[in-house]
Scaffold this active site. Structure first.
Site, PDB file in Angstrom:
ATOM      1  N   TYR A 145       6.727  13.419 -14.056  1.00  0.00           N
ATOM      2  CA  TYR A 145       7.911  12.607 -14.353  1.00  0.00           C
ATOM      3  C   TYR A 145       8.643  12.214 -13.069  1.00  0.00           C
ATOM      4  CZ  TYR A 145       7.515  14.024 -19.302  1.00  0.00           C
ATOM      5  OH  TYR A 145       7.095  14.235 -20.592  1.00  0.00           O
ATOM      6  N   ASP A 170      -5.991   3.833  -3.341  1.00  0.00           N
ATOM      7  CA  ASP A 170      -5.896   4.339  -1.966  1.00  0.00           C
ATOM      8  C   ASP A 170      -6.729   5.600  -1.752  1.00  0.00           C
ATOM      9  OD1 ASP A 170      -5.200   4.547   0.664  1.00  0.00           O
ATOM     10  OD2 ASP A 170      -3.163   5.243   0.296  1.00  0.00           O
ATOM     11  N   HIS A 203       0.842  -1.199   0.000  1.00  0.00           N
ATOM     12  CA  HIS A 203       0.000   0.000   0.000  1.00  0.00           C
ATOM     13  C   HIS A 203       0.879   1.251   0.000  1.00  0.00           C
ATOM     14  CE1 HIS A 203       0.615   0.973   4.288  1.00  0.00           C
ATOM     15  NE2 HIS A 203       0.636  -0.341   4.467  1.00  0.00           N
TER      16      HIS A 203
END
Length: 146
Positions: free
Chosen positions: A117, A64, A22
């Site tokens: 990025y 999440d 997670h």
């Protein structure tokens, strides 16, 4: 052979998703994304677009939504593209429709190109698709299976 798993997902893709914890992230990238210069964890998904891959993983990969402010992030249009009045990328609408079935309250976060990025460098895996729509990249944060 496994049942009820999209045939688009390879064993390598499933392993990468399963091995994540997670809070880790993945990028599902378009064909123009500079993946190889940002990550050494690149997997190719030729013949697929980002929506295909997102649709294939959405029921397997917990997003999440509980602990991350923006668990699904797209690359914001550059100032130059905004100045040219580029419309909102159509791919984003597809992503929102895909999320809606499992995460109806989820809104896409947006970050500047070079920040995207930088976030991508930390991704557990970058799936590079054949997506040819501009701004087709999305970064997802994995949640917990409860």
């Amino acid at each position: 052979m496994l049942d009820n798993i999209s045939k688009l997902l390879t064993g390598d893709m499933l392993r990468a998703l399963c091995d994540m914890g997670h809070g880790e992230t993945i990028v599902i990238a378009d064909a123009n994304f500079p993946a190889d210069s940002l990550s050494d964890k690149v997997q190719r998904c030729p013949g697929m677009n980002v929506s295909d891959v997102l649709s294939a993983i959405i029921d397997l990969f917990p997003i999440d939504v509980a602990y991350t402010e923006n668990p699904a992030i797209v690359m914001e249009l550059t100032e130059g593209d905004k100045a040219k009045r580029m419309p909102t990328p159509e791919a984003w609408g597809d992503y929102e429709r895909i999320f809606h079935k499992r995460y109806p309250e989820l809104k896409l976060g947006r970050v500047e190109r070079y920040d995207f990025y930088e976030l991508s460098k930390k991704a557990a895996v970058v799936f590079v698709t054949g997506e040819d729509r501009l701004y087709g990249n999305i970064l997802l944060t994995k949640g917990c299976v409860i």
